[in-house]
Enzyme design. Structure first.
Site, mmCIF file in Angstrom:
data_model
loop_
_atom_site.group_PDB
_atom_site.id
_atom_site.type_symbol
_atom_site.label_atom_id
_atom_site.label_comp_id
_atom_site.label_asym_id
_atom_site.label_seq_id
_atom_site.Cartn_x
_atom_site.Cartn_y
_atom_site.Cartn_z
ATOM 1 N N GLU A 85 0.814 -1.222 0.000
ATOM 2 C CA GLU A 85 0.000 0.000 0.000
ATOM 3 C C GLU A 85 0.842 1.263 0.000
ATOM 4 O O GLU A 85 0.530 2.233 -0.688
ATOM 5 C CB GLU A 85 -0.966 0.029 1.196
ATOM 6 N N HIS A 117 -11.556 -3.829 9.428
ATOM 7 C CA HIS A 117 -12.126 -3.710 8.079
ATOM 8 C C HIS A 117 -13.449 -2.956 8.076
ATOM 9 O O HIS A 117 -14.246 -3.103 7.156
ATOM 10 C CB HIS A 117 -12.353 -5.106 7.459
#
Lengths: 343, 356
Positions: free
Chosen positions: A75, A144
């Site tokens: 990322e 999440h």
């Protein structure tokens, strides 16, 4: 022509039309096509997942792997690369699969992309749109399910968009990609399956404009993302008590539409903000602060913020349900400020 | 890479007996053929460039000490051969990303001396209108994608610029300068990996000056060299004497050529030494001011090149002296320009946050 489409289709269509229009629009992220270098897929020019939720499905076969780039799970690296692509003239649309992964990618946004133009004396332009998924309600647990648009929106140089409807999602996505700045585009994972009318043609919705989704006279409810539907539910319920509620979908968290909110509060004298983010230093508290400053004399009662509690998102379904702001919670807060109206 | 290389001893007291060994591990210097690729004009340009960096830094030091330059200043003097040797292969079309110790890279890539000096003085005429400062000097038109206050901040940006070049089927290359400290950031590994799987036109130029702030490289790196890490990312890793501009020029030339031809990335480790503190004002108690470390510190890349260039008949001593004088004058003019430039107007505070 307009058709009923899913929220996820609206986003896919926006990306498709943006890519069609401008060859500098390039998507990159983890598994946004999926199956890179897999022989049986390559032979048929097929993607695999098309994004973990299938949002970017079909774009790789149409535009090729040069423009729909599957990245390694890196990322920080690929978000930084998106900044480099943007500052050298491309219009990248990186996907951060879950907004909870922002820790890995944050320097590219906080340290680099958002500050370049300012630090370089106005000579750098960073046109990139970071797509990311947020929101509780899918039993995805603490890593999440968060909602970090407020946190990102507090960074100068970053625009933050949180659409609630398929129509807004498409128009705001196209605006975000056209925008010459770093825009973070938040998609609520629990909205992907919702439906609404979406024009087939290319259209944009200005970033920074809220939408009055329901007019009213007595109470203003400002909502962010899917909290719109909580606001509308509350408005329905209160209508039965002859309380007229104006529901404003903020749509853009940074910069948020102060004029629309202030005008509404001047009319109603009462304000509730519903924000799924954790309760401190979030968009709701910012709105409360600005409104109390700019419209204090018009207020007939305290500004109420209905937010998630100051906890991570729990996994157990019953706890997660308690975590997310709902109509009951909003009605409890509303009762304190609309008492005189009901009497 | 040789398996014979020994780790540095853990005890700093032993450094004096083995520092040279660390410097000399598998290190390349200019080959006999390097000089054939160096024209007289190129040699003069490179020498002038190194002098410009040196003089820029000496003035930065002077005016920081005098209180005219605010903030943090990280000096590059002593490492000139790297920026100069690498950037001598680049045009304005090519990109670089730089570091917090970035003045040298920006000068070598064609950054305007006056604009740079005014920037570090915090003046409106600076490259960043005085709003970036020493750690954020940039000039997009010259391909300078910014010095960077984040250690490792350039990796992603450089990788993205290389994706752009590849996508545009351009032969522009990207050079990502970074220090031995940045080699221990996770994003180093992410970007070398991505650059390699996508065969990007990029050269990662490590400047191993042996100190990440106050922590030596021989402590913080599990590998003896930075260059040998290239093996993990399936790209060439070369270690070159970073005080030998002819050697850097030769090695960088090969890597840049490789990148331009679409053959993928290279990792070059340039072995140098940080002659100054991490920042100006750093007392540097972690350095050994004696023995082999001191000997290596005292190798001046400008003198190395003077000798090399004269010996090989590229320039005369008089020509070099003249270039030195010119450089001193150019930098003095830059200082004067910076001193006489106005501060930014108050409204500049609010400008350039967003593009239209």
């Amino acid at each position: 022509m307009s058709k009923e489409k899913l929220f996820m289709q609206a986003i896919n269509e926006a990306l498709d039309q943006a890519m069609e229009k401008d060859e500098d629009v390039i998507l990159l992220g983890e598994d946004i096509a999926g199956g890179a270098n897999v022989k049986h897929l390559e032979e048929k020019n097929e993607d695999s997942w098309g994004g973990t939720m299938g949002i970017t499905r079909g774009l790789m076969p149409k535009y090729g792997r040069e423009r729909v780039i599957d990245t390694p799970i890196s990322e920080m690296g690929y978000m930084g690369a998106a900044v480099g692509m943007a500052v050298t003239g491309l219009r990248p649309v990186p996907e951060l699969m879950f907004n909870d992964f922002i820790g890995f990618a944050l320097d590219s946004i906080l340290g680099q992309g958002s500050k370049m133009r300012y630090m370089f004396g106005g000579k750098a332009t960073v046109p990139m749109t970071v797509r990311t998924m947020h929101g509780a309600g899918a039993s995805a647990a603490a890593q999440h399910s968060g909602s970090y648009y407020g946190m990102l929106g507090s960074i100068p140089g970053v625009k933050v968009v949180v659409p609630a409807t398929p129509y807004d999602a498409k128009g705001l996505m196209l605006s975000a990609i056209e925008d010459n700045n770093l825009v973070m585009f938040f998609e609520d994972k629990t909205l992907y399956g919702t439906k609404g009318d979406v024009p087939d043609e290319y259209y944009t919705i200005p970033i920074g404009e809220a939408a009055i989704k329901r007019g009213g006279e007595d109470l203003t409810i400002v909502t962010i993302g899917k909290m719109l539907f909580v606001g509308l539910e509350v408005a329905e319920i209160l209508e039965k008590d002859n309380v007229s509620v104006e529901v404003i979908d903020l749509r853009t968290v940074a910069p948020w539409d102060q004029e629309t909110v202030i005008e509404s509060v001047k009319k109603t004298g009462r304000l509730i903000v519903i924000d799924e983010a954790n309760p401190h230093n979030n968009t709701a508290t910012d709105i409360a602060s600005v409104v109390s400053d700019r419209a204090f004399d018009y207020l007939d009662g305290p500004i109420k913020c209905v937010c998630a509690p100051n906890t991570p998102v729990p996994f157990a379904a019953n706890l997660e349900k308690l975590y997310i702001p709902n109509a009951d919670k909003v009605l409890r807060e509303a009762a304190e400020i609309i008492d005189d109206l009901k009497a | 890479m040789s398996g014979k290389a020994q780790r540095m001893p853990e005890s700093v007291s032993k450094v004096e007996t083995s520092f040279k060994e660390l410097v000399d591990l598998e290190v390349r210097t200019a080959t006999d053929t390097a000089v054939k690729n160096l024209t007289s004009d190129k040699a003069k340009d490179m020498y002038k460039n190194m002098e410009d960096i040196r003089n820029f830094e000496e003035n930065a030091k002077r005016y920081f000490a005098a209180g005219e330059i605010p903030g943090f200043v990280h000096l590059y003097a002593g490492e000139e051969a790297i920026a100069t040797g690498v950037c001598a292969h680049l045009t304005d079309e090519d990109y670089i990303t730089s570091t917090h110790r970035g003045h040298g890279h920006c000068v070598a890539k064609g950054g305007d001396l006056k604009g740079m000096m005014a920037e570090i003085f915090g003046k409106a005429t600076g490259l960043g209108k005085g709003k970036g400062g020493s750690m954020h000097i940039a000039d997009i038109d010259k391909g300078i994608l910014g010095a960077n206050g984040m250690v490792g901040g350039g990796f992603g940006i450089a990788t993205g610029a290389a994706i752009r070049n590849k996508y545009k089927k351009s032969d522009r290359v990207v050079v990502c300068f970074f220090g031995d400290g940045a080699a221990n950031e996770g994003v180093f590994h992410e970007c070398l990996n991505m650059a390699s799987i996508w065969k990007l036109p990029i050269v990662f130029v490590n400047e191993n000056n042996f100190f990440a702030e106050a922590t030596p490289q021989w402590y913080s790196s599990a590998s003896n060299t930075i260059a040998e890490r290239a093996v993990a990312y399936n790209m060439p890793g070369v270690r070159v004497n970073g005080k030998d501009v002819a050697g850097v020029y030769e090695t960088a030339g090969e890597a840049i050529e490789r990148a331009r031809k679409g053959e993928g990335p290279t990792l070059i480790e340039c072995v140098t030494y940080r002659n100054h503190g991490h920042f100006e004002g750093d007392e540097q108690t972690y350095k050994a001011d004696f023995g082999e470390e001191k000997e290596w510190a005292d190798v001046d890349p400008l003198n190395v090149f003077r000798e090399y260039a004269i010996e090989n008949g590229l320039v005369t001593e008089e020509e070099l002296d003249k270039l030195r004088e010119e450089s001193i004058k150019d930098v003095e003019e830059a200082v004067k320009f910076a001193q006489e430039s106005p501060e930014p107007e108050p409204e500049a505070l609010y400008e350039d946050v967003f593009a239209d």
